[in-house]
Design a protein around this motif. Structure first.
Motif, short mmCIF file in Angstrom:
data_model
loop_
_atom_site.label_atom_id
_atom_site.label_comp_id
_atom_site.label_asym_id
_atom_site.label_seq_id
_atom_site.Cartn_x
_atom_site.Cartn_y
_atom_site.Cartn_z
N CYS A 137 -4.41 4.65 1.14
CA CYS A 137 -3.05 4.24 0.80
C CYS A 137 -2.90 2.75 1.04
O CYS A 137 -3.76 2.11 1.65
N ASP A 138 -1.82 2.18 0.53
CA ASP A 138 -1.63 0.74 0.70
C ASP A 138 -0.78 0.46 1.94
O ASP A 138 -0.42 1.36 2.69
N ASP A 140 2.20 -0.11 2.39
CA ASP A 140 3.49 0.56 2.39
C ASP A 140 3.35 2.08 2.54
O ASP A 140 4.34 2.79 2.71
N GLY A 141 2.13 2.58 2.49
CA GLY A 141 1.92 4.02 2.59
C GLY A 141 1.81 4.71 1.24
O GLY A 141 1.66 5.93 1.17
N GLN A 142 1.87 3.96 0.15
CA GLN A 142 1.72 4.58 -1.18
C GLN A 142 0.26 4.97 -1.40
O GLN A 142 -0.65 4.19 -1.15
N ILE A 143 0.10 6.18 -1.93
CA ILE A 143 -1.26 6.70 -2.15
C ILE A 143 -2.00 5.89 -3.21
O ILE A 143 -1.45 5.58 -4.26
N ALA B 38 4.94 8.95 6.52
CA ALA B 38 4.22 7.68 6.39
C ALA B 38 3.58 7.50 5.01
O ALA B 38 3.43 6.39 4.54
N LYS B 40 3.48 8.01 0.90
CA LYS B 40 4.47 8.15 -0.18
C LYS B 40 3.78 8.24 -1.53
O LYS B 40 2.66 7.77 -1.70
#
Lengths: 381, 428
Positions: A137-138, A140-143, B38, B40
């Motif tokens: 993930c990045d 920011d937590g985006q997959i 955590a 998204k």
């Protein structure tokens, strides 16, 4: 839930897991990491939160996030021992039979500990460590991706967990969870010579294996990644299991020291300097084997010599190049008496397979000279 | 997923539109819950590039609004249009907060506008949308599901199209070149309960999608993508594909650059399922007619322009030789041969053109710095005739480095002579 006969009582019987959360200037991520450990559905754990002398707001964040949860112990170091240094520093005081080293920028899923613990208890053969899938993930937590690319990269023999009724069961896992976990487990044989595991945080080691394979001559400040050294080494000792389901998030961000981009088909995911460092640090396996050959021969038997080739094989470096390097030459020279006592003159043949003829001849001569001098001084005294 | 309906009841209001909040699932469990909030779902960036397509662009925008994956942003670029595109776009977007509109004073070209947008988008997955195409509602969700579930992660995904005419009537069911030469592709997706899943794709649909999906390794070149709006790229890979230039105008299609290079970097997932409508309306840049097996595509001068544009793409690789040689892990020279997108037998002709020689001359110093003189001389000689090769080194290297290259040329020719005698000895 399964039969009460084999269901472990959560706090008394289930193995204790020690989380070692190592942080250095990840104040912006560490809160998430601590929260993800606190939210584990597995109750029997302790967590040591080590701060490697951060200069950002990490310490404050750590104190705030732990509050008065007695399962967490903060350990604020005055100097940066680095990841491996910090682990070796605290290894003797860990209580758990199972150990997870968690990067402060990663996130564990709430079922991480219970799944890993169950795999250690339910595997057909005892394993040295277990490794589960990650989602990259990045910041920011985006997959970004569904997996770390080398993970599960080779076709493996499937292994089931042992039958549900015979297994020591973690009470947090329902029967259906046990079955679906069983479908997701693969065994990695101890003969595996390349990297098939997930990075860092996704591995849970048996503590006695961390001690058995403890790097020899480790400096106090030890700049090395734990998984880089331990994963292939422990696998060679005791084999491992892959849980082919994602159980944690692996954060890819600008200040990550090893990664160039999310892992992808045919793309090198490591930076150039990261790879050099990792090759160099993985050779510590050779140093460790040479430092106590008798002990490792006892564990490994004939496989001692294939394990000594493990670092060059995992990193795809020529074996000869690896052994001709100055530091390995020094290691052999230094431990020559022990090596010779263990292997006798067979040692020379084994070295000849791994070095050029002239190098072996030179090394052999030099080593004997040192050994003779040493012996004669002993005689004199 | 079987519990789909229960999960879709969380609604949020974005720009006056009701949109289902999106969550991802692993083994039937919510990813948000598993990760304590955590992790998204990724943001998808649509980039609509419009140049004088006022008559089609509002349909395109509407088709993006209808996506069943709501977590997206869309930047609509009015690329210096001279018709009333601007007003049409403003009208179509209305007050949807997920959309941003940019009116550029001049036409940067499609690729130019794509580069311009790269600095402004926030998503990790990017779709370039032609302003005359139409996306089907499941476009983003299907592509994203494939990206997250392919056995090995890839740089880009591509799906099939239906060809439609200006009035939106169906011409063909599929694009003829799509997935061409797929014999060696890896089929399928990872098992359904071991991957991240989107709630809009049911178990049954996932299995079907698995049977329609294959992964093409980056080692294999050629054109096998559908044209226009049919690809979803990873942002990190697009960032590697920027072209350094004094001008920000690139008068060429974005897929001619991105597809070849992104695929060579990290491979493509091919989804053999139509997820967009591609419009044939007579003023297309590329095609004359709908694709029919056996009828050649492309207007005649397209082939000539195409050679110049592939050199531009090639330059991208040469400019950052050290970087690419590292991440491509030994594939650098293979990619050099793959990017021109010509038959291997025609490669000598391609390298024989003066423009190609000039290109290598400009970057030969970087190549030598990365590979050393021995390998550089060998690789250049493998692609150019000896005179041209020598000239490339002579013109491109700093004078103090000339002897280093010359030495390798001499060694090279000595080796050739030696091997000639060896062979003679063996035969006699």
């Amino acid at each position: 839930m399964g039969s009460p006969m084999n269901l472990l009582r959560p706090l008394n019987d289930a193995p204790l897991i020690s989380f070692v959360l190592i942080n250095w200037n990840y104040g912006r991520f560490v809160r998430r990491a601590i929260a993800s450990i606190r939210n584990q559905d597995y109750k029997n754990f302790e967590c040591l939160v080590i701060d490697n002398a951060s200069s950002d707001d990490s310490r404050q964040v750590i104190q705030e996030e732990i509050k008065d949860d007695h399962r967490f112990t903060p350990l604020l170091l005055d100097e940066n021992l680095n990841q491996m240094g910090a682990l070796l520093h605290v290894l003797p005081r860990l209580q758990g039979q199972l150990v997870n080293i968690c990067d402060a920028d990663d996130i564990l899923f709430e079922n991480f500990a219970s799944y890993h613990s169950q795999v250690h208890l339910g595997a057909q053969y005892p394993i040295g460590f277990s490794s589960s899938g990650v989602l990259e993930c990045d910041e920011d937590g985006q997959i970004l991706t569904g997996r770390f690319d080398p993970f599960e990269g080779f076709p493996r023999l499937k292994t089931k967990l042992i039958l549900r009724k015979d297994a020591a069961r973690i009470s947090e896992l329902a029967d259906s969870d046990y079955e679906s976990l069983g479908d997701a487990v693969l065994q990695v044989p101890e003969t595996q010579m390349s990297w098939v595991w997930s990075p860092g945080t996704s591995n849970v080691y048996r503590k006695e294996m961390l001690e058995l394979c403890r790097p020899a001559e480790a400096p106090r400040i030890y700049v090395a990644a734990v998984d880089n050294y331990y994963a292939p080494f422990i696998n060679a000792m005791a084999s491992s299991a892959l849980i082919t389901k994602p159980l944690s998030g692996y954060r890819f961000h600008g200040s990550n020291r090893f990664a160039t981009s999310p892992s992808m088909l045919g793309l090198r995911a490591m930076t150039r300097s990261g790879r050099e460092r990792s090759i160099n640090r993985r050779r510590d396996i050779i140093t460790t084997l040479c430092s106590d050959p008798a002990r490792y021969l006892e564990v490994l038997g004939e496989r001692f010599w294939s394990v000594i080739d493990l670092p060059s094989s995992v990193d795809c470096v020529d074996r000869v190049e690896s052994f001709e390097s100055e530091r390995i030459q020094k290691d052999i020279e230094k431990n020559f008496a022990k090596l010779h006592a263990t292997f006798g003159d067979d040692l020379r043949d084994r070295l000849s397979e791994r070095m050029n003829r002239e190098t072996v001849a030179r090394l052999w001569k030099r080593c004997w000279k040192i050994l003779d001098e040493h012996n004669s001084t002993i005689k004199q005294t | 997923m079987h519990q789909k309906n229960e999960r879709e009841n969380i609604l949020s209001v974005v720009g006056g539109h009701h949109i289902a909040a999106v969550d991802l699932f692993v083994g039937g469990k919510s990813l948000g819950e598993l990760s304590s909030g955590a992790l998204k779902p990724p943001l998808v960036s649509f980039v609509v590039i419009c140049w004088n397509y006022a008559q089609f662009v509002s349909q395109t925008i509407a088709s993006i609004k209808d996506q069943d994956y709501p977590n997206f942003e869309c930047i609509v670029i009015n690329n210096g249009s001279t018709d009333d595109s601007g007003a049409v776009i403003e009208n179509a977007v209305a007050d949807d907060k997920r959309f941003t509109i940019a009116h550029l004073p001049e036409n940067l070209g499609q690729l130019g506008a794509a580069f311009w947008a790269l600095d402004r988008i926030k998503g990790n997955f990017v779709v370039f949308v032609d302003a005359d195409d139409i996306l089907f509602p499941a476009f983003a969700s299907t592509h994203l599901q494939v990206h997250l579930a392919v056995p090995r992660s890839v740089a880009m995904s591509t799906s099939n199209i239906v060809e439609i005419n200006a009035a939106g009537e169906l011409l063909t069911r599929r694009y003829d070149l799509f997935g061409k030469d797929g014999g060696a592709d890896t089929k399928g997706l990872a098992p359904e309960n071991k991957v991240v899943r989107l709630s809009t794709i049911s178990d049954e649909q996932y299995r079907l999608l698995g049977s329609q999906t294959s992964t093409r390794s980056p080692y294999k070149g050629g054109w096998f993508w559908a044209p226009g709006t049919s690809n979803m790229f990873r942002r990190t890979v697009l960032d590697m594909c920027r072209i350094k230039s004094h001008s920000n105008i690139f008068m060429r299609s974005s897929d001619s650059h991105f597809n070849h290079l992104c695929h060579a970097i990290g491979g493509t997932a091919i989804i053999d399922h139509h997820l967009a409508g591609y419009r044939q309306h007579g003023s297309n840049y590329f095609s004359k007619t709908e694709t029919i097996a056996g009828v050649r595509q492309g207007s005649p001068n397209f082939a000539a322009i195409s050679r110049d544009t592939t050199r531009e793409t090639l330059e991208c690789l040469l400019e950052r030789t050290a970087f690419f040689n590292w991440i491509l892990a030994g594939r650098y020279w293979a990619v050099i041969d793959q990017l021109p997108n010509v038959h291997p037998e025609l490669l000598p002709g391609y390298f024989g053109e003066n423009a190609t020689k000039d290109l290598f001359t400009r970057h030969i110093q970087k190549i030598c710095d990365e590979f050393g003189y021995k390998i550089s001389v060998r690789q250049i000689c493998a692609r150019f005739d000896r005179t041209s090769a020598k000239k490339i080194f002579r013109d491109g290297l700093a004078p103090e480095n000339h002897p280093l290259a010359k030495r390798q040329f001499r060694l090279n020719s000595m080796k050739k002579v030696l091997s000639f005698f060896k062979r003679k000895k063996q035969t006699s």
